[in-house]
Write a protein that holds these residues in place. Structure first.
Motif, PDB file in Angstrom:
ATOM      1  N   UNK A 460       0.818  -1.218   0.000  1.00  0.00           N
ATOM      2  CA  UNK A 460       0.000   0.000   0.000  1.00  0.00           C
ATOM      3  C   UNK A 460       0.849   1.264   0.000  1.00  0.00           C
ATOM      4  N   UNK A 461       2.188   1.114   0.062  1.00  0.00           N
ATOM      5  CA  UNK A 461       3.059   2.287   0.001  1.00  0.00           C
ATOM      6  C   UNK A 461       3.312   2.742  -1.425  1.00  0.00           C
ATOM      7  N   UNK A 462       2.829   1.985  -2.409  1.00  0.00           N
ATOM      8  CA  UNK A 462       3.072   2.311  -3.816  1.00  0.00           C
ATOM      9  C   UNK A 462       1.759   2.730  -4.465  1.00  0.00           C
ATOM     10  N   UNK A 463       1.714   3.994  -4.919  1.00  0.00           N
ATOM     11  CA  UNK A 463       0.468   4.443  -5.567  1.00  0.00           C
ATOM     12  C   UNK A 463       0.704   5.503  -6.637  1.00  0.00           C
ATOM     13  N   UNK A 464       1.951   5.919  -6.887  1.00  0.00           N
ATOM     14  CA  UNK A 464       2.245   6.868  -7.958  1.00  0.00           C
ATOM     15  C   UNK A 464       3.474   6.385  -8.713  1.00  0.00           C
ATOM     16  N   UNK A 465       3.739   7.014  -9.863  1.00  0.00           N
ATOM     17  CA  UNK A 465       4.844   6.604 -10.728  1.00  0.00           C
ATOM     18  C   UNK A 465       6.200   6.635 -10.006  1.00  0.00           C
ATOM     19  N   UNK A 466       6.544   7.699  -9.274  1.00  0.00           N
ATOM     20  CA  UNK A 466       7.852   7.690  -8.589  1.00  0.00           C
ATOM     21  C   UNK A 466       8.039   6.507  -7.645  1.00  0.00           C
ATOM     22  N   UNK A 467       6.947   5.999  -7.057  1.00  0.00           N
ATOM     23  CA  UNK A 467       7.070   4.827  -6.197  1.00  0.00           C
ATOM     24  C   UNK A 467       7.530   3.609  -6.992  1.00  0.00           C
ATOM     25  N   UNK A 468       6.970   3.448  -8.190  1.00  0.00           N
ATOM     26  CA  UNK A 468       7.395   2.326  -9.039  1.00  0.00           C
ATOM     27  C   UNK A 468       8.847   2.482  -9.474  1.00  0.00           C
ATOM     28  N   UNK A 469       9.246   3.704  -9.781  1.00  0.00           N
ATOM     29  CA  UNK A 469      10.636   3.939 -10.185  1.00  0.00           C
ATOM     30  C   UNK A 469      11.587   3.579  -9.046  1.00  0.00           C
ATOM     31  N   UNK A 470      11.194   3.895  -7.849  1.00  0.00           N
ATOM     32  CA  UNK A 470      12.024   3.536  -6.689  1.00  0.00           C
ATOM     33  C   UNK A 470      12.155   2.026  -6.566  1.00  0.00           C
ATOM     34  N   UNK A 471      11.075   1.293  -6.818  1.00  0.00           N
ATOM     35  CA  UNK A 471      11.139  -0.160  -6.753  1.00  0.00           C
ATOM     36  C   UNK A 471      12.093  -0.717  -7.807  1.00  0.00           C
ATOM     37  N   UNK A 472      12.055  -0.157  -9.001  1.00  0.00           N
ATOM     38  CA  UNK A 472      12.984  -0.592 -10.047  1.00  0.00           C
ATOM     39  C   UNK A 472      14.424  -0.340  -9.606  1.00  0.00           C
ATOM     40  N   UNK A 473      14.685   0.828  -9.039  1.00  0.00           N
ATOM     41  CA  UNK A 473      16.040   1.158  -8.591  1.00  0.00           C
ATOM     42  C   UNK A 473      16.497   0.203  -7.495  1.00  0.00           C
TER      43      UNK A 473
END
Length: 803
Positions: A460-473
């Motif tokens: 539930x901490x992921x809900x916008x594009x920057x959150x996904x980018x952080x996961x990729x990193x």
């Protein structure tokens, strides 16, 4: 969170050892500061079976036990534990064993009887009191299942397991459950978890025959669900379950309570179990507490509730403080036969405030505060009911009693590889990015570089594009990201005038022999406005951490006086501390306080210690005033400051204190604390000063005029006066400067005397007056005329008598 490495490897394939895993996870976003093993430094601890037992002939509480430890012959061991008995399976430390605190076990005699080893309690082999079962708190631990004698006891008890300390940040509460940790570790190494979720078998009556459940406000409990299990036998949990709990830092209690804790550790879903027979007429109602309503929680404490608390009631009285702690009136006991399991989501803000209000912070309330995986609420409830049937022999009622529910639907986010590469500076292709999302358990659809990502509810901490980018990193590896220099225009940093002035203050005060201190900006009740220089409406915190830190300070001195008290109590008597910082001033009706720069100091004891060539110099008023004057002189104010003793606070000495005024504005305070204040607050003789820097920083500055060194000699004259004791030196100097003429260059007070040889209420002041002309040599006649004018004015204006 304490993560069991052995349990983790059952949920996901881990290709590395605990230490390497800890390092890898730390580099992907969750810090693992330590890996511990309870077996470190211990050896030769085995399982034993007590074959027979008799009383010690020379003791009224010791027993002589014959113990099978898997060897050819039985061992004779003397044991004083009150719960030792024949037929028990126990922990045995053999001769030569190392147990807790590196204690070595030797073969010896106890009151004349040979003891060939030691029958151990859990605490004696390294378990803490907080996780050892209460049943065995004062005796040896007894296994509730058959184990072959001679087996490694540390393996049976899970002591060889490595415990990884996952330091979970608030945004990663998904890792507060073993399933979330398994997903995280699996994503790190490209392995997906394998959970064994088995269905619950419902063979009982419909749950509606047992319960009616309701929620007043869905915002308080967005999801509230109950299951009923009847015919349960409450007993000690099996060893595997106890092992899971104590390796996670939780004390085993009984099979039902242990199931709820196991579910919390496994799913990250806090649960609670009620004794169904204590629920009342089968009504469960979630509501706000009434003001002043009482509830005795499981810790035995009577709580007086407020309307901000969410409670679970039986339709009449509260039986639990929702999300925090259950009530004593519905606890599970050995006589309980029917269980109500609760799986819910509560308002996280309310839970946090309630836990803080009653100092009941727990693993459950912490999880509710940070967030719950909404997709597993029912799965966790079903698993608890299934385990109660298996471990307690119960029958699961058909269906779930649900008052409110949430969807647990995934969050859908559109993203492109261009967005990812632009932010990370990488050149990742769509296949690599899709693979990362797949490792994380995220669903991905779309063609080419365009992707639609479905993020499961557990994240539930992921809900916008920057959150996904952080996961990729994170998963790609921060150490794999390219390093580039910034291309922005570089500017030369400089200090503002205020910053330069504040640094200059520190330099001057440290040069004067004072040490810098940093104290808390929060004070206790009614302390914030002591020594205040400005009118202030106290600003209180709504939720202070402690009663000693609940008001924003409006002065700097109270914190420094705490430091004086602390040092004096430890025989550090020579104290010279200053602090420069901000105070918080709020006008009546103002919502938010203004921050003002202040500087303050405290001095006590000797300012200069005794040396071979000088005496000790104790701190006095003039030491303190000299430091303040030195600091103010450096401001080069165009309007000189003045000192007044009007309206001094009762905490200051009336004869050795003064306010500092600048153009009729109070800007400072200096002097000695009142002796009564010192006594009441356990302080030594202490001198203080405090300056409000805001008006000093805003005040005008005088021009500095450079003058050449004088070419002509100066002449001095001394004058001693007898004046009334209320006449200040400043008033005398003003008269001298007003009538001494244009050639007066300096007035210096060099002696003050008051004593029995003078008339009552008088004192003698002696001054040196320095005269000089810059264009010619002064004559005696000019100086004598100036002195005559001064003497006449002193006699007339301040009623002085020339001595």
């Amino acid at each position: 969170m304490d993560v069991s490495y052995d349990w983790l490897t059952e949920l996901v394939d881990v290709p590395v050892g605990p230490e390497e895993l800890a390092d890898k996870v730390s580099r992907t976003g969750i810090e693992v500061p330590s890996v511990t093993r309870r077996d470190e430094g211990k050896k030769k601890i085995v399982i034993g079976h007590i074959e027979s037992m008799k009383m010690h002939p020379n003791s009224d509480h010791m027993h002589v036990c014959m113990v099978d430890t898997g060897e050819d012959e039985l061992r004779q061991i003397v044991c004083g534990a009150p719960n030792v008995a024949a037929g028990q399976t126990v922990i045995v430390a053999l001769p030569g064993a190392r147990i807790a605190n590196n204690e070595k076990i030797k073969r010896g005699k106890l009151r004349g009887e040979i003891s060939d080893g030691m029958i151990c309690a859990l605490q004696e082999i390294g378990f803490s009191d907080s996780v050892s079962p209460k049943k065995y708190a004062d005796g040896i631990y007894v296994f509730n299942e058959a184990i072959k004698p001679g087996t490694d006891a540390m393996a049976v008890l899970g002591m060889h397991d490595a415990i990884l300390d996952f330091d979970i940040t608030p945004n990663r509460a998904d890792a507060l459950g073993m399933r979330g940790v398994a997903w995280e570790v699996g994503a790190t190494y490209g392995n997906k978890p394998h959970f064994d979720d088995q269905p619950v078998v419902e063979t009982g009556k419909p749950v509606g025959d047992f319960l009616q459940v309701s929620v007043d406000d869905p915002d308080d409990a967005p999801s509230y669900n109950l299951r009923v299990v009847t015919g349960v036998h409450v007993q000690e949990s099996p060893l595997w379950l106890q092992r899971r709990l104590w390796n996670a830092g939780i004390r085993p209690l009984n099979n039902i309570v242990d199931i709820t804790n196991y579910i919390m550790l496994y799913f990250g879903q806090p649960m609670h179990a009620f004794d169904y027979d204590k629920v009342g007429d089968g009504t469960v109602h979630v509501r706000r507490a009434a003001a002043g309503e009482g509830l005795t929680t499981l810790d035995g404490t009577e709580r007086t509730l407020t309307t901000d608390d969410i409670v679970i009631s039986n339709g009449t009285v509260p039986i639990a403080l929702a999300g925090v702690m259950g009530g004593l009136n519905s606890e599970i006991t050995d006589s309980t036969t029917s269980i109500v399991f609760e799986s819910a989501v509560f308002n996280r803000t309310s839970i946090r405030k309630t836990a803080q209000r009653y100092d009941l912070r727990s693993q459950a309330s912490s999880r509710f505060e940070k967030g719950i995986d909404e997709s597993n609420i029912i799965t966790a409830l079903d698993t608890a009911a299934r385990m109660a049937a298996e471990l307690g022999g119960g029958t699961v009622a058909s269906g779930i009693a649900t008052a409110t529910s949430v969807s647990g639907a995934p969050t859908v986010i559109d993203i492109t590889t261009d967005q990812i590469n632009h932010v990370l500076g990488t050149d990742l292709d769509a296949v690599t990015v899709r693979g990362i999302f797949d490792r994380l358990g995220f669903g991905v659809t779309g063609d080419g570089d365009q992707m639609t990502v479905s993020v499961p509810a557990r994240r539930w901490d992921i809900f916008i594009v920057p959150d996904l980018i952080e996961e990729v990193a994170r998963i790609y590896g921060y150490d794999n990201l390219p390093a580039t220099l910034p291309t922005a225009t570089m500017t030369v940093g400089t200090l503002t005038p205020v910053q330069r002035r504040l640094r200059r203050n520190r330099t001057l005060l440290q040069g004067a022999g004072m040490d810098q201190a940093i104290t808390y900006s929060l004070r206790g009740e009614d302390q914030a406005n002591e020594f205040a220089l400005e009118n202030n409406a106290t600003t209180k915190l709504a939720w202070p951490m402690t009663v000693d830190h609940q008001e924003l300070r409006a002065n700097m001195l109270t914190g420094l006086l705490d430091a004086v008290r602390y040092n004096a109590a430890r025989k550090e008597n020579d104290i010279a501390l200053y602090e420069q910082g901000r105070v918080f001033i709020r006008a009546n009706g103002q919502h938010r306080p203004d921050e003002h720069n202040y500087v303050a100091g405290v001095l006590s004891g000797n300012f200069a210690n005794k040396e071979w060539n000088q005496k000790a110099q104790p701190v006095d008023f003039y030491t303190t005033k000299g430091i303040v004057a030195m600091l103010l002189d450096d401001y080069n104010l165009d309007t000189p400051v003045e000192y007044t003793t009007d309206e001094l606070p009762s905490s200051m000495h009336p004869g050795q204190s003064a306010y500092i005024m600048l153009a009729d504005q109070r800007v400072g305070l200096l002097g000695r604390l009142h002796p009564q204040y010192e006594a009441d607050n356990n302080l030594p003789e202490t001198f203080v000063f405090e300056l409000n820097l805001e008006p000093l920083l805003a005040a005008g500055r005088a021009d500095k005029i450079v003058a050449p060194a004088p070419k002509f000699p100066s002449m001095t004259r001394d004058v001693a006066l007898l004046v009334d004791i209320t006449t200040t030196s400043a008033a005398v100097e003003d008269v001298i400067r007003a009538h001494a003429g244009q050639y007066l260059r300096d007035v210096h007070l060099f002696d003050v005397y008051a004593g029995p040889k003078l008339p009552p209420a008088t004192r003698s002041l002696a001054y040196t007056l320095t005269f000089r002309r810059d264009d010619d040599t002064l004559t005696e006649d000019t100086v004598e005329k100036a002195m005559a004018a001064v003497v006449d004015a002193l006699e007339t204006e301040v009623n002085a008598k020339i001595r």
